[in-house]
Scaffold this motif. Sequence first.
Motif, PDB file in Angstrom:
ATOM      1  N   LEU A 157       1.977  -5.794   3.338  1.00  0.00           N
ATOM      2  CA  LEU A 157       1.013  -6.463   4.217  1.00  0.00           C
ATOM      3  C   LEU A 157       0.872  -7.909   3.766  1.00  0.00           C
ATOM      4  CD1 LEU A 157      -1.241  -3.353   4.166  1.00  0.00           C
ATOM      5  CD2 LEU A 157      -0.335  -4.337   6.288  1.00  0.00           C
ATOM      6  N   GLN A 165       0.845  -1.196   0.000  1.00  0.00           N
ATOM      7  CA  GLN A 165       0.000   0.000   0.000  1.00  0.00           C
ATOM      8  C   GLN A 165       0.885   1.252   0.000  1.00  0.00           C
ATOM      9  OE1 GLN A 165      -2.456   0.931   3.472  1.00  0.00           O
ATOM     10  NE2 GLN A 165      -4.113   1.538   2.094  1.00  0.00           N
ATOM     11  N   SER A 218       6.227  -8.085  14.547  1.00  0.00           N
ATOM     12  CA  SER A 218       5.393  -8.460  15.677  1.00  0.00           C
ATOM     13  C   SER A 218       6.234  -8.409  16.952  1.00  0.00           C
ATOM     14  CB  SER A 218       4.783  -9.837  15.462  1.00  0.00           C
ATOM     15  OG  SER A 218       5.754 -10.803  15.722  1.00  0.00           O
ATOM     16  N   ASP A 262       3.577   2.210  14.863  1.00  0.00           N
ATOM     17  CA  ASP A 262       2.308   1.946  14.176  1.00  0.00           C
ATOM     18  C   ASP A 262       1.134   2.148  15.127  1.00  0.00           C
ATOM     19  OD1 ASP A 262       0.708   1.145  12.091  1.00  0.00           O
ATOM     20  OD2 ASP A 262       1.517  -0.889  11.959  1.00  0.00           O
ATOM     21  N   ARG A 310      -0.505 -11.621   3.141  1.00  0.00           N
ATOM     22  CA  ARG A 310      -1.751 -12.312   2.794  1.00  0.00           C
ATOM     23  C   ARG A 310      -1.506 -13.805   2.779  1.00  0.00           C
ATOM     24  NH1 ARG A 310      -3.265  -8.258   4.250  1.00  0.00           N
ATOM     25  NH2 ARG A 310      -4.343  -6.588   3.141  1.00  0.00           N
TER      26      ARG A 310
HETATM   27  P1  C2E Z   1      -4.475  -5.699   7.014  1.00  0.00           P
HETATM   28  O1  C2E Z   1      -3.673  -5.846   5.772  1.00  0.00           O
HETATM   29  O2  C2E Z   1      -5.677  -6.564   7.201  1.00  0.00           O
HETATM   30  O3  C2E Z   1      -3.499  -5.897   8.237  1.00  0.00           O
HETATM   31  C1  C2E Z   1      -3.959  -5.826   9.562  1.00  0.00           C
HETATM   32  C2  C2E Z   1      -2.808  -5.826  10.531  1.00  0.00           C
HETATM   33  O4  C2E Z   1      -2.126  -7.088  10.491  1.00  0.00           O
HETATM   34  C3  C2E Z   1      -1.740  -4.788  10.229  1.00  0.00           C
HETATM   35  O5  C2E Z   1      -2.137  -3.536  10.723  1.00  0.00           O
HETATM   36  C4  C2E Z   1      -0.554  -5.368  10.952  1.00  0.00           C
HETATM   37  O6  C2E Z   1      -0.610  -5.040  12.317  1.00  0.00           O
HETATM   38  C5  C2E Z   1      -0.778  -6.869  10.796  1.00  0.00           C
HETATM   39  N1  C2E Z   1       0.084  -7.361   9.708  1.00  0.00           N
HETATM   40  C6  C2E Z   1      -0.106  -7.375   8.370  1.00  0.00           C
HETATM   41  N2  C2E Z   1       0.942  -7.904   7.723  1.00  0.00           N
HETATM   42  C7  C2E Z   1       1.854  -8.232   8.677  1.00  0.00           C
HETATM   43  C8  C2E Z   1       3.173  -8.815   8.659  1.00  0.00           C
HETATM   44  O7  C2E Z   1       3.769  -9.111   7.615  1.00  0.00           O
HETATM   45  N3  C2E Z   1       3.765  -9.026   9.881  1.00  0.00           N
HETATM   46  C9  C2E Z   1       3.165  -8.681  11.057  1.00  0.00           C
HETATM   47  N4  C2E Z   1       3.822  -8.922  12.201  1.00  0.00           N
HETATM   48  N5  C2E Z   1       1.951  -8.115  11.106  1.00  0.00           N
HETATM   49  C10 C2E Z   1       1.297  -7.896   9.939  1.00  0.00           C
HETATM   50  P2  C2E Z   1      -1.394  -2.205  10.144  1.00  0.00           P
HETATM   51  O8  C2E Z   1       0.057  -2.424  10.046  1.00  0.00           O
HETATM   52  O9  C2E Z   1      -1.853  -1.057  10.973  1.00  0.00           O
HETATM   53  O10 C2E Z   1      -1.900  -2.071   8.643  1.00  0.00           O
HETATM   54  C11 C2E Z   1      -2.970  -1.277   8.238  1.00  0.00           C
HETATM   55  C12 C2E Z   1      -4.225  -2.081   8.010  1.00  0.00           C
HETATM   56  O11 C2E Z   1      -5.279  -1.205   7.619  1.00  0.00           O
HETATM   57  C13 C2E Z   1      -4.108  -3.100   6.870  1.00  0.00           C
HETATM   58  O12 C2E Z   1      -4.964  -4.186   7.180  1.00  0.00           O
HETATM   59  C14 C2E Z   1      -4.650  -2.315   5.678  1.00  0.00           C
HETATM   60  O13 C2E Z   1      -5.131  -3.141   4.645  1.00  0.00           O
HETATM   61  C15 C2E Z   1      -5.771  -1.555   6.342  1.00  0.00           C
HETATM   62  N6  C2E Z   1      -6.068  -0.297   5.645  1.00  0.00           N
HETATM   63  C16 C2E Z   1      -5.254   0.488   4.924  1.00  0.00           C
HETATM   64  N7  C2E Z   1      -5.904   1.587   4.472  1.00  0.00           N
HETATM   65  C17 C2E Z   1      -7.166   1.502   4.937  1.00  0.00           C
HETATM   66  C18 C2E Z   1      -8.308   2.352   4.799  1.00  0.00           C
HETATM   67  O14 C2E Z   1      -8.304   3.406   4.166  1.00  0.00           O
HETATM   68  N8  C2E Z   1      -9.445   1.938   5.435  1.00  0.00           N
HETATM   69  C19 C2E Z   1      -9.507   0.784   6.156  1.00  0.00           C
HETATM   70  N9  C2E Z   1     -10.647   0.461   6.736  1.00  0.00           N
HETATM   71  N10 C2E Z   1      -8.434  -0.042   6.292  1.00  0.00           N
HETATM   72  C20 C2E Z   1      -7.273   0.321   5.687  1.00  0.00           C
END
Ligand code: C2E
Length: 277
Positions: free
Chosen positions: A61, A45, A120, A179, A63
């Motif tokens: 991020l 992103q 993490s 974060d 998946r």
């Molecule tokens: P997401 O992709 O579903 O990821 C959710 C959380 O999972 C992330 O929050 C992060 O804490 C954890 N995560 C994801 N990938 C990894 C990884 O490789 N390792 C570890 N340890 N943790 C991981 P984070 O970092 O705050 O990311 C932002 C989240 O917000 C992401 O969700 C993203 O898709 C989502 N997001 C981004 N822009 C928007 C938006 O405009 N609106 C909404 N509702 N959500 C958004």
Amino acid sequence: QSDGYMDSMQPGAPLINGALLQRRMDIELYLRHAIMKKEFNLVYQPVVDISTNCVVGLECLLRWDNDNVGYVPPSEFIAIAEESGLIHEIGEWVLREACRQNRKWQLAGLPPMFVAVNLSRKQFNDCRLSGTIAAILEETGLEPKYLELEITESLSVEARLAADTLGKLKELGLRIAMDDFGTGYSSLGYLRDLPMDKIKIDQSFIKGLQHGQVNAIIVSTMLTMAKQLNLAVVAEGVETEEELQVLREYGCCFVQGYYYSKPVEVRHIEEMLYQLA
Ligand code: C2E
Ligand code: MG
Ligand code: MG
Ligand code: MG
């Protein structure tokens, strides 16, 4: 005794609890082989400079899609990976893949951007972390200034230990972002004690942002504080023009969110970069 997963279950619903427990065990089982079976994928992103509309960085991020348990969101499987200890291997895969991909984009002639990787808690507490990252940077050829690590406020380690770990990481030349800023129970304590480069304002403060609200006061205060502390700021979860406008007026320079782009697959990144330009 206190298993976070069990705690979240409602009392008096044994069938549902059983199903949840089974799902947790399935996830752990299939997670164990997910790297080998190439079931993980990184989406990216953009982090956008709102004065130029340029992409300055990309957050990766994770998946995961598995034939047996289907698509499982990171909010679900990361916690299980942590509890089972699988997070070390998975986290290392993410770091290596993100650094490799960023280097590849640079070699393909795209303007240099940083890649941000979420760490993490268990990864952060692992004393081998800085050595692992140094090796990955060396191996992929990515300059450390193009890697950013995102940590959350729930580090639950002694401030002094966390400061040592961060010191070692920063010696490598990379940057550290906090974060979900503002949601932890000691956000300001972390800022005071730890050498951060950036805060990422949690999306809960950005949602529906309008002048005069409590959220607006908090966000503008965070921006003022960050400026005086010499910290960069990214606003997360920006979805609307209105939110962007308020942030702009408060002097926020960098945003991330669906307004500009959802996290996208590698093959869409170049397309997206041209669209935004
Ligand atoms: P997401 O992709 O579903 O990821 C959710 C959380 O999972 C992330 O929050 C992060 O804490 C954890 N995560 C994801 N990938 C990894 C990884 O490789 N390792 C570890 N340890 N943790 C991981 P984070 O970092 O705050 O990311 C932002 C989240 O917000 C992401 O969700 C993203 O898709 C989502 N997001 C981004 N822009 C928007 C938006 O405009 N609106 C909404 N509702 N959500 C958004
Ligand atoms: Mg993050
Ligand atoms: Mg966040
Ligand atoms: Mg988060």
